[in-house]
Structure formats: structure tokens, C-alpha cells
Design a protein around this motif. Structure first.
Motif, PDB file in Angstrom:
ATOM      1  N   UNK A 132       2.062  -9.732  -5.667  1.00 46.72           N
ATOM      2  CA  UNK A 132       1.519  -8.940  -4.577  1.00 46.72           C
ATOM      3  C   UNK A 132       2.590  -8.890  -3.879  1.00 46.72           C
ATOM      4  N   UNK A 133       3.598  -7.064  -3.691  1.00 44.05           N
ATOM      5  CA  UNK A 133       3.625  -6.811  -3.188  1.00 44.05           C
ATOM      6  C   UNK A 133       2.863  -5.796  -2.137  1.00 44.05           C
ATOM      7  N   UNK A 229      -4.178 -13.252   0.473  1.00 40.65           N
ATOM      8  CA  UNK A 229      -3.055 -14.351   1.287  1.00 40.65           C
ATOM      9  C   UNK A 229      -2.988 -13.630   2.096  1.00 40.65           C
ATOM     10  N   UNK A 230      -2.212 -13.854   2.979  1.00 39.69           N
ATOM     11  CA  UNK A 230      -1.627 -13.832   4.474  1.00 39.69           C
ATOM     12  C   UNK A 230      -0.085 -14.086   4.228  1.00 39.69           C
ATOM     13  N   UNK A 251      -0.413 -17.093  -0.795  1.00 43.47           N
ATOM     14  CA  UNK A 251      -1.403 -16.767  -1.728  1.00 43.47           C
ATOM     15  C   UNK A 251      -2.413 -17.069  -2.492  1.00 43.47           C
ATOM     16  N   UNK A 252      -3.939 -16.682  -2.859  1.00 44.03           N
ATOM     17  CA  UNK A 252      -4.351 -17.858  -4.133  1.00 44.03           C
ATOM     18  C   UNK A 252      -4.944 -16.356  -4.579  1.00 44.03           C
ATOM     19  N   UNK A 317      -2.569 -21.343  -6.207  1.00 44.84           N
ATOM     20  CA  UNK A 317      -2.444 -21.248  -5.324  1.00 44.84           C
ATOM     21  C   UNK A 317      -0.469 -21.723  -4.738  1.00 44.84           C
ATOM     22  N   UNK A 318      -0.239 -19.915  -3.670  1.00 49.26           N
ATOM     23  CA  UNK A 318       1.446 -20.766  -3.263  1.00 49.26           C
ATOM     24  C   UNK A 318       1.531 -21.011  -1.917  1.00 49.26           C
TER      25      UNK A 318
END
Length: 784
Positions: A132-133, A229-230, A251-252, A317-318
Motif C-alpha cells: 500500500x503506497x 498498518x502503520x 501492515x496486515x 502480515x509484514x
């Protein structure tokens, strides 16, 4: 078929409706200031690991700054590709197999030909590159091999996402988006100083989307998305010479299956393997593949009892962390970049993408060989995997500072990757159904695969300015890479499945040079020529139905030649950048397939092999015209001639023999997914509405010609044209953007691969993925 008369009509519509694509300079203090800008100042890019004016770099680069990213609503890799000359994008298996293609260097298996980076950190795996950008400062697309400075697998180019840095004043931004198909998105960020020497930036996002498509089998959602995410960034500057930046992102993602369906063959009548003369079937699909109806995707979407995760879809999950230290010694700058990432991934997709539509049953021959499938049955196969990707890397470099007669850079890089996956796919006899995964799995062994990569390299660059207008640059990288492959059953009680144990090793080494000569003909015209050698690593084939001598595949190489010029003319009213290139690609990694006698589905029999070669040449032109502060017109055009000069595909020869047809000579065939022509035009009008307000209207028209699904060129996608519209009203710190994506709802499929019709003797048939359909929405934002 999409006629060019329609393309011209759409182009006229876009021009008449106003709107944009401009390469703006650094982000202004407020959006209103951006609307009033009346110059074509360059973006500062870091493509050569130093800050340079975009127009001064003797490379073909497309860059988007923060203002342009917001104006054009660039939110993912597909959006970047739509607006970038020479870049195409194909999601082969949804989120699991993203395929960016630069300058026609397309491949379906093996490592990506394009390296994707986040703040200079390599993103591994085909599923990990389409993040996600959010909260970006800049996007850089660098075309041509970048192996010398960027390293592994930048065979055709590199894409670098650069996130926003902490600000020296307190700033904040928040926005909320709502739209059709259940679209909801919220994101926010805050940045500012903690003390004179410490700054911070934190942000987060949430997105949910119901998707465009539903299942024809059970009515469930297919391509849905839910993610959050954050990001947290801390920047320290204890002394003037030292800057330390630490980033953590999380991010999830919970997404649905790709909206894909198997297309039943329409030609080459013959006897399928396992059939009789009275059971002849069409063995090939030829011509343009059809679009996928919104409610016509033939995949199951309901939960699967007993399966970990429980339902169809893709879940990831990152966590990524990095630290950058930069110390300026005056004439020399030293930089250290350390990174760690862990991506946990799990997916379960419908393994057959079909449903039996014949009274009396459908004949199937899969793994294990099975009797006829009953009418209406669709749930006898799963494609499922769970595992993780773990990366860490360390880069150290020292380079000269500022503009000097002689500029240099030397560095070293280490990269380590662990990829662990357990294949939980199942194919059951046709008379059964997957009603309880736990029970079904007792007769199956899960292949557990561990792949490791260790890469170490040294690189350097030297630029000598022979005169004030003439310069030469040489770059060189040496890389040594070691790989291991271990595969074994993880279910010791199973009786069916892989019983082999593999414990293999291999290593490669590369020398990748690049040479550039550039001439500043006038202060506004740069001319350059370059040569570069591209190299991409080999790997292992992990499929179950691959023979021992097919387990490994080897590196591929290319020789690349480019000439180009960059110019700003008519007192900076017109910017015109043009590049022409030629690529000689050898030892090319391609998709081969074992015969049906090897067992299993066609996907389990497919493997990577070095049997192809290609020659590619083309021209890219990028134009920006800004005759006044209220109007600008951007356009780009790409011509790409990408054809095989050699390719052997024995599996297709077997299919043609069954149909009584001669073998196909692949020489001269087009590479898949690469349009010969691509054109983008983006007008924008900005209307000032007093001191604090403005209105911006823009359109983005993208057109491309016919492309092919496979190397045989039997199956193709029709040419396509899409129009995106945006209207943005700004008042003080507030903004409201109305958007319409794919206004005319172009339905041309976005991807296709060689698959199998599992309800029709498992003959080879295309699996086609539906288009991103029309989407309307609005975004309300506030910037402090």
C-alpha cells in the motif's frame, strides 16, 4: 475488438474534460500553492545513490513527487504502471504473483526482472512488491539494468518508493475515502520536532473493499480487501555532520482470491490424453480471451473445515525495520543502511477454478487419476500454502560529496533470505468433495520447502567530467550468491504425495558493468549513451512433479544499449525526454512443462528452464507542456518490439501432436503481456478561487495495443483504453477530491496464464483474471 476510432474518441473525451500528469517539484507548503505553480522544476531523485536533478541524470527515469501522487491517486503498483512509459504490470495470480515488466522483459516464473525497493531496501518475493503506497515523498522508476548499483535482480530496471521524512515543524494530515463496492479508507500522519536534534513521524491507515466480483458457485465475495498498518520514523541529528534515521512499518492484509476463471478451449479438436476417439475435445484456445462477468467467477469462497486459516483468500502480515546512518566528512560521505523484514504469508485458493457443467459428469485426469466429476461439483482441488519470508541486509558505502571534477562511490552489500513454505494443496478423486480438510489431508503429505539465499557483493562508480559539458561514468559490481533448497514431507503419517527428500545447493557469481557518456549540448539539453550488462540469479524448482535433473535453473543475462536526450525548451514551457534502447537477452528463464505421464496438474508439472532467448528494442517519449499557470498537458508514448529469437516448449508440441497439428516455431513470437504500443495523455486545469481556494480538474487516458497470454501467441488480450477523472477542490488546509476510475468500464482482462480445464480431461486451457472495473468515490482531507 477495440478499434482505434474508439481510442481516438476516448482521447478527445479526456482532453475535453480537462485534468493532468505533471512532474512537479518538491512539495509546496500547502496544496493551494501547488495549484498556482507555473514552472516545470525538476524532481530531485536518488537513482544513483546521491541527490540529483531528474533532468541531469543520464538515465531514463520516471519520477512522481508527493503532490503528483495525491493528484493522480497513485495507490499501488498498477497505478504507477499506468502512467509510466515502458512499465507494464500483470497480476498473474492476484497478490501471490505480481509481475512488473520494464522494457518488454517479461517472465512468468523465477525471480522478478524488476527490483522493487522501499527507501532503498530490497523487497523480496513476488507477493511482497505491491505494498500500500501511503505517506510517500517520491516514486522513482529507473529503466534499464541497474545491477551495478542496486544489485540482485534489477535485470530490467528498479522501482524505489521513498517515504516522507520527519519535518522540522509540526505538521499533520488526515483523509477519509468512501466509494462504490464498499470502499472505505482512512489514513493519517503526524510529524514534527521532539527537540533541536530529534524529529519524528508516525502514521497509519485502514482500508476495506468488497471487491468487483462475486462467485458464480456460491455467491461469495472474491476480490475483497481489508488491510491496516502503520509507520514510525525517528530522525536524530546530534551533530551537523551525522544523521541517523530509524524506520519501522507494520501492515496486515486480508484479501480475497484473484477474480479468475478457466476459459474452455475453442479449437484444435483432438483426443485428450486418457480419452478415446469418441471423447474428442478442443485442445487449444485461440484468439482474444473473453472478459470475466462480475458474477461469473468460477471459484469457491466458503470456509474450508479443518484448514488452518479456515477460508479462501490471501492473508499476510509484514514487519519491516531499518536504520540509516549518514556521516558527512566534508569531501566524503559515509552511509550505512541496515534492514530487517519478516513477512508471514498464508493463502488458500480454489485449485481448479472450474465447475462441472455436463449432465452425466465431467472426465478428469489429475493427481491422483480420478473418475468422472459429478454435475455441479467444483470443490475437489485446493491451492494452499503457509509460511514466511525473512530478510536482512547490510549496505556500507563511501562516496564523494557534492559536484566535483571527479566523483566516485565504493560500497559493499550483504543480503540473507529465508523462505519457508508448506504446500497444503489437495486434489481429491472426482466423486469426493472437500467437506472436511483434516480428514482429506490424512491421505496427503505436505511438502515443506525451505529456500535460503546468501549474497555478498562489492560495487563502485566513478564519474569524470572531462569538460564542463562532457562526462563519462563507469560502474561495476561483483556479486556472489549461494542458495540452498530443502524439501521434505511434513506429515509423517501420509501415504500419498511427495516422498522425496531434497537437500540441494548451488552458487553463482556475476560481474555487471555499466558505462555512460553524457554531453550537455546546451544548458537545457542533455544527450547520453550507455551500455549495461544485466544479470538475474537462478534458483530451484519446487513443484512436486518435477524430475531430479529439473530441480535447478540457472542465471540469465542481457546486453543493453541505450541512447537518449533530456530537454527543457521554449523557456521551460516544454519538457521533452526521449530514449531508444536495444536488449539482447540470453539464457532466458522460461516456463516449461512435463508431460501428463509425470502426474499431477499442469501447475505441478510446470518448472523454470533456461531454453529461451529474446531481442527487444523500443523508444520511449515523455512530454510535459505548461504554457500557463492554469493549464498543463503531459503525455508519453512507448513503442516496444519484444520477440523471442529462440524458445523450445516440448509440452506444447505434445498438445499439438494430440490435435494432429505440426509443432510451432517460437522464433519471432511476441513475449507475453507486452503491448507494442502504449500511450498516456494527461491534461490538467487549475482554477484559482481567491487567495485560499482553488479547483483542479484532471484526466488520465491510458491506451495500449494487443498483448499475448503465452509465448505461442495463440491467446491474446484485446487492446484496451481506460479513462480516470479527478476533480479536486482545495480551501486552506482542506481538500475534497472526487474520482472516477475506468470511467467507460473497460473489461479487458488484466492477466492470463497456462492452466488446465480440470473438468475436461485436464487439457491445457487459459486461466484469465478480470479487469479492475469502474469505481467512483470521494476523498476528504485536511492538512495542518
Amino acid at each position: 475488438m477495440l478499434h482505434y476510432s474508439r481510442i481516438l474518441l476516448l482521447g478527445a473525451t479526456a482532453l475535453a474534460s480537462t485534468p493532468v500528469f505533471a512532474q512537479a517539484a518538491a512539495a509546496p507548503a500547502t496544496p493551494v500553492a501547488a495549484a498556482a505553480a507555473d514552472n516545470v522544476d525538476d524532481i530531485v531523485v536518488t537513482a544513483r545513490k546521491k541527490s540529483e536533478s531528474l533532468q541531469a541524470v543520464p538515465l531514463s527515469i520516471k519520477a512522481f513527487d508527493a503532490v503528483e501522487i495525491k493528484s493522480a491517486r497513485i495507490e499501488n503498483l498498477a497505478d504507477v504502471a499506468k502512467l509510466t512509459p515502458g512499465l507494464n504490470y500483470t497480476p498473474l495470480f492476484g497478490a501471490q504473483n505480481q509481475l512488473p515488466i520494464i522494457r518488454g522483459a517479461a517472465q512468468t516464473f523465477g525471480q522478478l526482472n524488476v527490483g522493487v525497493f522501499l527507501d532503498g531496501i530490497y523487497l523480496s518475493g513476488k507477493a511482497g512488491v505491491d505494498l500500500a503506497l501511503n505517506d510517500l515523498q517520491r516514486i522513482e522508476v529507473v529503466k534499464g539494468p541497474q545491477s551495478a548499483l542496486y544489485g540482485r535482480n534489477t535485470f530490467a530496471g528498479a522501482i524505489n518508493y521513498v517515504t516522507q521524512r520527519p519535518s522540522d515543524k509540526l505538521t499533520a494530515y488526515a483523509e477519509v475515502t468512501g466509494g462504490g463496492e464498499g470502499l472505505f479508507k482512512a489514513q493519517a500522519s503526524v510529524s514534527g520536532p521532539i527537540s533541536d536534534t530529534v524529529r519524528f513521524r508516525v502514521g497509519g491507515f485502514y482500508k476495506s473493499f468488497d471487491g468487483f466480483y462475486t462467485s458464480a458457485i456460491d455467491g461469495g465475495r472474491v476480490d475483497f480487501e481489508k488491510s491496516y498498518g502503520g509507520t514510525a520514523v525517528l530522525e536524530l541529528k546530534p551533530i551537523e555532520a551525522l544523521t541517523a534515521t530509524f524506520r519501522v512499518t507494520y501492515s496486515n492484509d486480508d484479501g480475497g482470491q484473484p477474480p479468475s476463471s478457466v476459459i474452455r478451449n475453442n479449437s484444435a479438436l483432438g483426443t485428450p490424453s486418457g480419452g478415446s476417439a469418441s471423447q474428442q475435445r478442443n485442445l487449444l484456445y485461440t484468439g482474444n480471451v473473453p472478459s470475466i462477468p462480475r458474477n461469473g467467477v468460477t471459484v469457491n469462497t466458503r470456509s474450508v473445515p479443518g484448514l488452518p486459516g479456515g477460508s479462501y483468500g490471501d492473508r499476510e502480515e509484514n514487519t519491516r525495520a531499518s536504520g540509516t546512518l549518514e556521516y558527512n566528512f566534508g569531501p566524503v560521505t559515509a552511509t550505512s543502511l541496515t534492514s530487517y523484514s519478516y513477512r508471514k504469508a498464508e493463502y488458500t485458493f480454489d485449485g481448479d477454478n472450474t465447475i462441472c457443467d455436463r449432465t452425466g459428469g465431467c472426465p478428469n485426469f489429475g493427481f491422483p487419476f480420478a473418475p468422472a466429476i459429478p454435475l455441479g461439483k467444483s470443490d475437489f482441488a485446493l491451492s494452499s500454502n503457509t509460511g514466511y519470508y525473512r530478510d536482512w541486509s547490510q549496505e556500507l558505502r563511501i562516496q564523494s560529496s557534492g559536484k566535483q571534477r571527479f566523483e566516485w562511490l565504493v560500497g559493499g552489500y550483504y543480503y540473507n533470505n529465508h523462505t519457508l513454505g508448506t504446500d497444503r494443496g489437495i486434489t481429491l478423486p472426482g466423486t469426493l468433495a472437500i467437506t472436511d480438510y483434516t480428514t482429506a489431508a490424512t491421505n496427503y503429505r505436505y511438502p515443506r520447502t525451505l529456500l535460503t539465499t546468501d549474497s555478498i557483493s562489492a560495487f563502485g562508480s566513478a564519474t569524470f567530467h572531462l569538460t564542463d559539458t562532457l562526462g563519462v561514468t563507469g560502474e561495476l559490481r561483483y556479486e556472489h550468491e549461494s542458495q540452498t533448497f530443502v524439501q521434505a514431507p511434513s506429515n509423517a503419517t501420509g501415504t500419498v504425495g511427495s516422498t522425496a527428500l531434497f537437500d540441494l545447493k548451488q552458487s553463482f557469481q556475476f560481474w555487471t558493468p555499466r558505462a555512460i557518456i553524457n554531453y550537455q549540448a546546451t544548458p537545457d539539453v542533455l544527450v547520453y549513451a550507455s551500455y549495461a550488462r544485466g544479470a538475474k540469479t537462478g534458483g530451484f524448482n519446487t513443484g512436486l512433479n518435477v524430475f531430479a535433473n529439473q530441480r535447478a535453473y540457472f542465471p540469465e543475462y542481457s546486453s543493453n544499449y541505450e541512447v537518449g536526450f533530456k530537454s527543457e525548451l521554449l523557456d521551460r514551457v516544454l519538457r521533452l525526454n526521449v530514449a531508444a534502447y536495444y536488449t539482447d537477452w540470453t539464457d532466458q528463464q522460461a516456463a516449461c512443462q512435463n508431460p501428463i505421464s509425470a502426474g499431477g496438474s499442469s501447475t505441478n508439472r510446470t518448472y523454470v528452464c533456461n531454453v529461451a532467448a529474446s531481442k527487444i528494442y523500443g523508444v520511449e517519449a515523455d512530454v510535459l507542456i505548461r504554457p500557463s499557470s492554469w493549464f498543463q498537458l503531459a503525455a508519453n508514448y512507448t513503442f516496444t518490439h519484444a520477440r523471442y529469437s529462440k524458445f523450445v516448449d516440448d509440452s506444447l508440441a505434445q498438445t499439438l501432436t494430440l490435435a494432429g497439428l505440426p509443432a510451432v516455431n517460437f522464433d519471432g513470437k511476441y513475449l507475453p503481456y507486452v503491448p507494442q504500443h502504449k500511450f498516456v495523455v494527461s491534461p490538467k486545469v487549475t482554477v484559482p478561487l481567491g487567495d485560499k481556494a482553488s479547483a483542479e480538474f484532471r484526466a488520465d487516458l491510458q491506451m495500449q495495443s494487443k498483448t499475448y497470454v503465452r509465448a505461442d501467441n495463440f491467446q491474446s488480450f484485446d487492446g484496451k483504453a481506460t479513462v480516470d477523472l479527478r476533480a479536486t477542490l482545495r480551501y486552506g488546509g482542506f481538500s475534497l477530491q472526487l474520482f472516477a476510475n475506468n470511467v467507460f468500464d473497460d473489461q479487458t482482462p488484466v492477466a492470463g496464464v497456462r492452466f488446465f480445464d480440470s473438468t475436461n480431461y485436464s487439457v491445457s486451457s487459459p486461466l484469465v483474471t478480470g479487469a479492475q472495473r469502474r469505481l467512483l468515490g470521494a476523498t476528504l482531507g485536511y492538512r495542518y
